[in-house]
Each structure stands twice: as C-alpha cells, then as structure tokens.
Motif scaffolding. Structure first.
Motif, PDB file in Angstrom:
ATOM      1  N   THR A  61       0.905  -1.129  -0.198  1.00  0.00           N
ATOM      2  CA  THR A  61      -0.054   0.024  -0.182  1.00  0.00           C
ATOM      3  C   THR A  61       0.846   1.325  -0.030  1.00  0.00           C
ATOM      4  N   GLU A 136      -7.043   0.014  -0.829  1.00  0.00           N
ATOM      5  CA  GLU A 136      -7.620   1.299  -1.131  1.00  0.00           C
ATOM      6  C   GLU A 136      -8.673   1.408  -0.052  1.00  0.00           C
ATOM      7  N   TRP A 137      -8.547   2.745   0.688  1.00  0.00           N
ATOM      8  CA  TRP A 137      -9.592   2.986   1.848  1.00  0.00           C
ATOM      9  C   TRP A 137     -10.405   4.251   1.271  1.00  0.00           C
ATOM     10  N   ASP A 138     -11.449   4.195   1.648  1.00  0.00           N
ATOM     11  CA  ASP A 138     -12.145   5.568   1.301  1.00  0.00           C
ATOM     12  C   ASP A 138     -12.261   6.184   2.541  1.00  0.00           C
ATOM     13  N   LYS A 139     -11.521   7.313   2.419  1.00  0.00           N
ATOM     14  CA  LYS A 139     -11.293   8.416   3.423  1.00  0.00           C
ATOM     15  C   LYS A 139     -12.341   9.397   3.483  1.00  0.00           C
ATOM     16  N   SER A 143      -8.454  11.633   0.171  1.00  0.00           N
ATOM     17  CA  SER A 143      -7.093  11.585   0.029  1.00  0.00           C
ATOM     18  C   SER A 143      -6.541   9.917  -0.110  1.00  0.00           C
ATOM     19  N   PRO A 144      -5.554   9.594  -0.467  1.00  0.00           N
ATOM     20  CA  PRO A 144      -5.087   8.405  -0.614  1.00  0.00           C
ATOM     21  C   PRO A 144      -4.656   7.962   0.833  1.00  0.00           C
ATOM     22  N   LEU A 145      -4.402   6.449   0.914  1.00  0.00           N
ATOM     23  CA  LEU A 145      -4.149   6.230   2.350  1.00  0.00           C
ATOM     24  C   LEU A 145      -2.688   6.301   2.510  1.00  0.00           C
ATOM     25  N   SER A 146      -2.261   6.698   3.780  1.00  0.00           N
ATOM     26  CA  SER A 146      -0.883   7.452   4.057  1.00  0.00           C
ATOM     27  C   SER A 146      -0.296   6.654   5.114  1.00  0.00           C
ATOM     28  N   ASP A 149      -2.164   7.193   8.643  1.00  0.00           N
ATOM     29  CA  ASP A 149      -3.400   6.694   8.610  1.00  0.00           C
ATOM     30  C   ASP A 149      -3.315   5.248   9.488  1.00  0.00           C
ATOM     31  N   ARG A 205      -6.470  -3.183  -4.515  1.00  0.00           N
ATOM     32  CA  ARG A 205      -5.973  -2.597  -5.934  1.00  0.00           C
ATOM     33  C   ARG A 205      -4.819  -3.636  -6.366  1.00  0.00           C
TER      34      ARG A 205
END
Length: 720
Positions: A61, A136-139, A143-146, A149, A205
């Motif tokens: 990720t 992939e996480w819907d924040k 924004s993309p998962l970092s 998080d 993904r």
C-alpha cells in the motif's frame, strides 16, 4: 582426576543424552515484529525464486514511501526479464577496448560502458517487477491512504510457518491482513478482514507499472509513465476468477486472480469484494510466464497449510546453532542474525537464474547476476544442510556451459569462462566486469562442497564437465614468464579489491591462491573419475609465484605492492586475508605473515571510504582460522559501515553515498537497499566459527572460550 578413558566416556554420554535443539523455540524467539511504520522493516514471504515484500499493511500500500525512505516493497521473480528494442543492433563487440596481454598480444574486452551500446547492453535484459497489491480505503477527505493513517500497528512474520499477519486500525476500525506464499508456485494468498470491507470502503488494488526506472542502476523506483508502451489485458479466468495478460516489449506473463477483477485504469484493477457484505476478502494471485499455468490456485487456507508444512520441514531439517543459556550479550544478537539470514536466503536465493545482490527485494545492477558473488550467495547452503538449494544455483551454471565455452573461445582460452555481470543467457555486460577473474574458480569450490557432503559417482558425473572445463580455463589464463620461471596471472585483470588499474594488474594475492587451490581440487576430481592427472595443471601449480608481501605483511597484488605504504590503497575489499579464511591456506600461506596482515587490516584499513557487507564475515573467517575467536566475533558483529542489520535481517549498503559527492548530507536513499551477499557470507562465517574446518580439533573454534558462551550445534558441515 578421572582416567582419560572415563572422561571420554562421560563426554560421550553427555553428547548422546544432550537434548536436541527445540527448533520451534529457536526460530520463534526471533519472529520479526513491527509495532510502528518502519520504512526499514518491510517483511517478505516467498519460495526461493519468487518473493512478495509487504509494508506495514501486509500488502504494498505504501510502496512509494518505503522506496523513498527505506527498503522497497516489490513482487519479483527470477524468471521475468524484459529487453528494450535494439534498432541500432548493438553488439558486445561494439564496446570493445584493446588491452595488451601479458604475452604481448592485443585483445579487445567489452569495457566501454559509457557508450550508447554499453548503456543498452548493461540495462538489457533487466529483471521486471510483476505487480503491486495495495489497499484502497475510502477516507472522508478523499486522499490516498498514507502512513499517518495506520493506527496501532502490530505486525508479525511467523518464520516457523512462513505467514505474515498485519493488524492495525483505520479510522479506529480494526483491520487484519494475512499474507502467505505458496511454496510450490509463484502465488500469494491474502485474507483481509475488517468491518470496512463489509461497508464497501476497503478494497485491494492490483496495478502494473511499466517496469523499473531504467535510468537508475541500483534500487530504482517504479516507472508509471508511458501507459501506452505496455499492455494489461483482462480476461475471464477459471472458477469465477480473472487473468491479466501482461505484455512489456517482447515479454509476456500472466497474473491469475481467484476473484473477479474490475478495471480501474489502463493498468489497474480492483479485486471484487464478496457479495452479501461479508467482512472478509480472501483471494490468491498467481504469476506465471506460461499461459497454461495462469489459473488461480488453491484457497488461502490451502496455501497456509502448505506454507506451514514446508517451513516447518525446512526448520526441522536445516542445520541449527542455539546460543540460549549464554550470558554474553552478543550471543542472542548472533543467533537472531543466523535465523533471519537463514530465512532470507531460503526465500530469496534459489531461483531459475542465480540471484542478484539484492535478492528478490528490489533491483540492483538491473537485476543482473554477479558470478563473483555466487560463493557468498550459495556456499553456505552446503554448510547448513541445504544441498538442494546449492544444486539449484549450479544447475544454471551447468546449463550455461555452452555459452561459457563460447566466451572462453572468444578470448583464445580452452574450457569454460564465466561472465561476471549477466542476465539469464550469460552474456557479459560492458564495464570493468569482463576483467574480473575471481569468479572463475567458484564452480569448482561449490561442486567440491557438494561432493564432501555426498561423495557418490552420480554427483561426480553430474558436475564433471563444470569442474574440469572450468579448470581448463583457469590453467589457460596463466602465462609463462620465462625470465622468472613462473606462471603469471594478468594483465589485464580487475582484482577483488576493485581499485587498481586493470591494464597493469598482475599476480593478485587471493586470485593466485585460489588458482592453486582450485586446480589442485580439479586434479582430485580427475582421480576420482578414474582419469590421469593433467600434467600441465601440476606444472602450473608448482610454478605459481609466491604471494606478494611487503614489510612482513601480504599486499593486494604483486604489481602494485603499496597496500601498506599508501592510504588510498587501503579501502574496498582486503583480499589479502582471503587465502586463509575463505581458502584453507596451504604451503603458499605463512601464518605469521597472515597474522601480521590481519592486525594491519584491523588497525589501518579505511573502513569509512568503502567496504562491503561480506568483508566483515570474510575477515572473521581469517581470524577464526588464526585461532583468534574474540577477534572473529567482534568483527563479525561490529557496528560498522555496511554491517548494520535491519529488524527484518537485511543489511543495506550505504558506502556509495559517501563516494557520490552529489548525495545530500543525511540522505536516506541508499545506493543498495538490501545486500544478500552479506547474509550469505555471515552464514558461511558462522559455520566455520562453530563447526570448524578440515583438521581442526578445537570445538567451536571461532567462539571465545571465556565461559560466557553456551553453544549447541546440529547438522553443520566443516569447511575445507
């Protein structure tokens, strides 16, 4: 005092009754654990020729962050290679540079790497990354998962079963990811469990870069540019799964997924979550060069069972060294490094093509195999009870004998000569590589290790051509110096210590000792095979010059005897120690001179400018053979440049940063993010320090006898 025979009887009883090493306890106390996002500590599952390296999420990720700040997370094999188009028709001869040989001839060697032809030939073929699996996480903010998080991470690699379990929270909701590799195929099994899956807000993904950045030789990042220059074709798979057919240039491979895929870009796919809002997403992803094999394999549960069976068998049958009960604070550090290095070697160093120096973690030197490293990569397998792993590596050498014969003939030599920096086809890469020679005797040494473990006619027949034709080339590379009445080696050549002028280098210390030893072993093979001794080899061995020295110490080579008079000659590999360490010594090696040489290396060597991860174990081997166990342990575990091991067992190399004036101070990008020759050399050194060598009667000769060490060893083999 008891009579000696009673003492001996008592010792025998103690040995017989000694409890065997508890293998599971030995391994399990060294499971890698991450409780923070540590860019230096990704963890790998694999089967020797294929590996999947995961970040703190159990997938890839955060691949960009790990590459930028620490150790990359990639999916690599030793069967997937790509080659750029070659419209100019570059050939190796286009990079030739003339060198004057010792016998007066002029011969071209492909050393001009900075030319267009040289650059293309070095970069091609190159190892290709197979794909990236990421969460992939819907924040809420989109924004993309970092890394920020990842909450409360708790990640464990169970070495005993080969299973990676990653637990963490996202937005306060627990997530568990289990990752495993099939021991029998290049398949990864993944199980993601979370309420976020049930809510449809957490997915996996699968994406495909064009490859690595071809402009970067070592530790390149992924190349996500030019999506039009490669293809990812989605096809229906068996049993409800899907297959992606990948095409990069002339290379095609297939990726089979056990669940349906949904296109999410030209080279990206989402793995469909289960219906009915289940909390668990389980799937397998298999990689194959053969379309007929591109079928999603067994279930994740089946892979977990197979992995546990294979790894348990591995740990129960491999050699082991247990230091529990020791009071020395270095004992557990040594044991942990043994266990992690054994795991990494088994995961990364047993592929269809022998390994690159970064194994299956990332690319270095475009993925090319450096044949001078095969001793460090593979000799330890025969010492730790894994002959099959060494034979897997040597099977490539046996298959490449026709190419090695052609290379030898092109240099006017008999037998088989081995290219240094090479892809699957043994084609040389331009640069200094074609001038290196210490790779040449390695097949003889490695075959001899196998014979020592299994002295059968079948083994002799298997490796006969490899040993004898390699020896023919060794003898052919020597030239007769009539004025001195000796045979010489070079010029041109590039010695182990890669800092001297190859056009003038002659009679390097280690290489001369290696020629003498290897030709002697090859003569033994002839006798074992029922053949007469080769008289020209005997003549060569009897007329090699003495090892060069100055002021009572060995120097790197005869033609440049300034090792101890010029500081600039005291960095890189101290090869003058290797004749008594890697090699067993002999009539050409004086122990007193070698002792003074070791003292000089310890006191005067320039460690900071450039030294490598395998140098420390190599020096420790010399110290052990000289009866200096305290020195051996100290140097083996010294916290020095390029000898600092990460929590996952890897040993990155940072020396090239110091050599590069453009590297910013405190730069985190390492030239070589991981370096498997360090692990392999370490294992070879420990085998010698614990089990000894032929003729050594001291138990555990490389371990201090100061009462702080308790050593139990099983299955180790001595060195020659």
């Amino acid at each position: 005092m008891l009579p000696r025979f009673l003492l001996l009887g008592l010792v025998c009883v103690l040995v017989v009754r000694a409890a065997p090493i508890d293998r599971e306890a030995w391994v399990s106390r060294h499971h890698p654990v991450n409780r923070a996002v540590d860019f230096d500590a990704p963890l790998t599952v694999g089967n020797g020729g294929f590996a999947f390296t995961a970040d703190i999420t159990g997938l890839q990720t955060l691949a960009g962050d790990y590459h930028r700040h620490g150790v990359p997370t990639e999916t690599l094999s030793r069967w997937c290679w790509v080659t750029d188009d070659n419209p100019q028709g570059y050939q190796l001869s286009d990079t030739n540079q003339p060198f004057r040989m010792a016998d007066g001839r002029t011969l071209g060697f492909p050393t001009r790497q900075g030319t267009p032809a040289g650059e293309w030939l070095r970069r091609n073929p190159r190892s290709h990354p197979l794909g990236v699996l990421a969460l992939e996480w819907d924040k809420a903010d989109g924004s993309p998962l970092s890394p920020a998080d990842i909450e409360s991470p708790d990640q464990v690699l169970d070495l005993w079963r080969g299973v990676l379990t990653s637990r963490f929270n996202l937005g306060g909701v627990p997530v568990t990811v289990v990752t495993v590799c099939d021991p029998a195929s290049d398949t990864v099994g993944v199980r993601v469990t979370s309420e976020w899956v049930e809510r449809g807000r957490l997915r996996v993904r699968l994406a495909f870069p064009r490859g690595h950045d071809p402009a970067v030789k070592n530790t390149p990042g992924f190349d996500w540019s030019h999506p039009d220059r490669h293809r990812s074709e989605l096809r229906d798979g068996a049993r409800g799964g899907a297959v992606v057919r990948r095409t990069v240039g002339a290379t095609t491979y297939h990726v089979a997924v056990s669940r349906p895929l949904r296109q999410a870009g030209a080279h990206a796919f989402l793995i469909e979550t289960p219906p009915m809002g289940g909390r668990e997403l389980a799937f397998t992803v298999g990689f194959s060069s053969d379309e007929s094999e591109a079928v999603a394999g067994a279930s994740v549960d089946a892979l977990l069972t197979a992995s546990a069976k294979a790894w348990t068998s591995f740990w129960q049958t491999t050699a082991a060294v247990d230091f529990s009960g020791s009071t020395n604070p270095l004992a557990m550090k040594l044991e942990r490094r043994v266990v992690l290095s054994r795991y990494l070697a088994a995961v990364q160093l047993v592929g269809d093509v022998p390994p690159q120096e970064s194994g299956l973690t990332c690319n270095t030197w475009y993925g090319k195999h450096h044949t001078e490293m095969i001793w460090w990569h593979a000799a330890h397998f025969a010492l730790w009870g894994q002959d099959a792993a060494l034979e897997k590596n040597l099977s490539w050498y046996r298959a490449q004998l026709p190419a090695a014969r052609r290379l030898a003939a092109s240099r006017g030599l008999p037998g088989a000569r081995w290219a240094k920096m090479t892809g699957p086809d043994l084609r040389e890469s331009p640069g200094g590589n074609p001038l290196i020679v210490w790779n040449q005797p390695h097949p003889i040494y490695l075959a001899e290790l196998l014979y020592r473990n299994r002295p059968t006619p079948e083994l002799l027949a298997t490796y006969r051509d490899l040993v004898l034709e390699t020896a023919e080339t060794l003898a052919g590379m020597l030239h007769w110096d009539a004025a001195r009445g000796v045979y010489g080696l070079g010029p041109p050549l590039w010695i182990v210590q890669e800092i001297h002028d190859p056009a003038t280098s002659q009679n390097p210390t280690f290489e001369l000792a290696y020629w003498r030893w290897a030709l002697g072993v090859a003569q033994q093979w002839r006798e074992r095979l029922g053949l007469p001794r080769e008289p020209t080899w005997d003549h060569a061995v009897a007329h090699l010059p003495p090892l060069a020295q100055h002021d009572g110490k060995y120097v790197a080579l005869e033609s440049h005897p300034d090792t101890w008079t010029r500081r600039d000659s005291r960095h890189d590999h101290p090869e003058m120690l290797m004749p008594l360490g890697v090699l067993p010594g002999g009539p050409d090696v004086d122990r007193g001179t070698m002792e003074r040489t070791l003292d000089a290396v310890l006191a005067e060597w320039d460690w900071e400018t450039k030294i490598w991860g395998w140098d420390y174990p190599m020096i420790a081997m010399t110290a052990a053979r000289l009866g200096r166990p305290e020195t051996a342990v100290e140097i083996l575990l010294r916290d020095g440049p390029n000898n600092r091991y990460l929590p996952n067992g890897h040993c990155p190399q940072r020396s090239d940063e110091k050599m590069d004036p453009s590297a910013p101070p405190g730069s985190r990008r390492r030239e070589i993010a991981v370096y498997l020759p360090a692990n392999g050399a370490f294992l070879a050194a420990v085998a010698l320090m614990v089990q000894g060598w032929d003729g050594c009667s001291i138990p555990h000769p490389g371990i201090p006898k100061d009462g702080t060490w308790v050593v139990r060893a099983e299955g180790l083999r001595p060195l020659p």
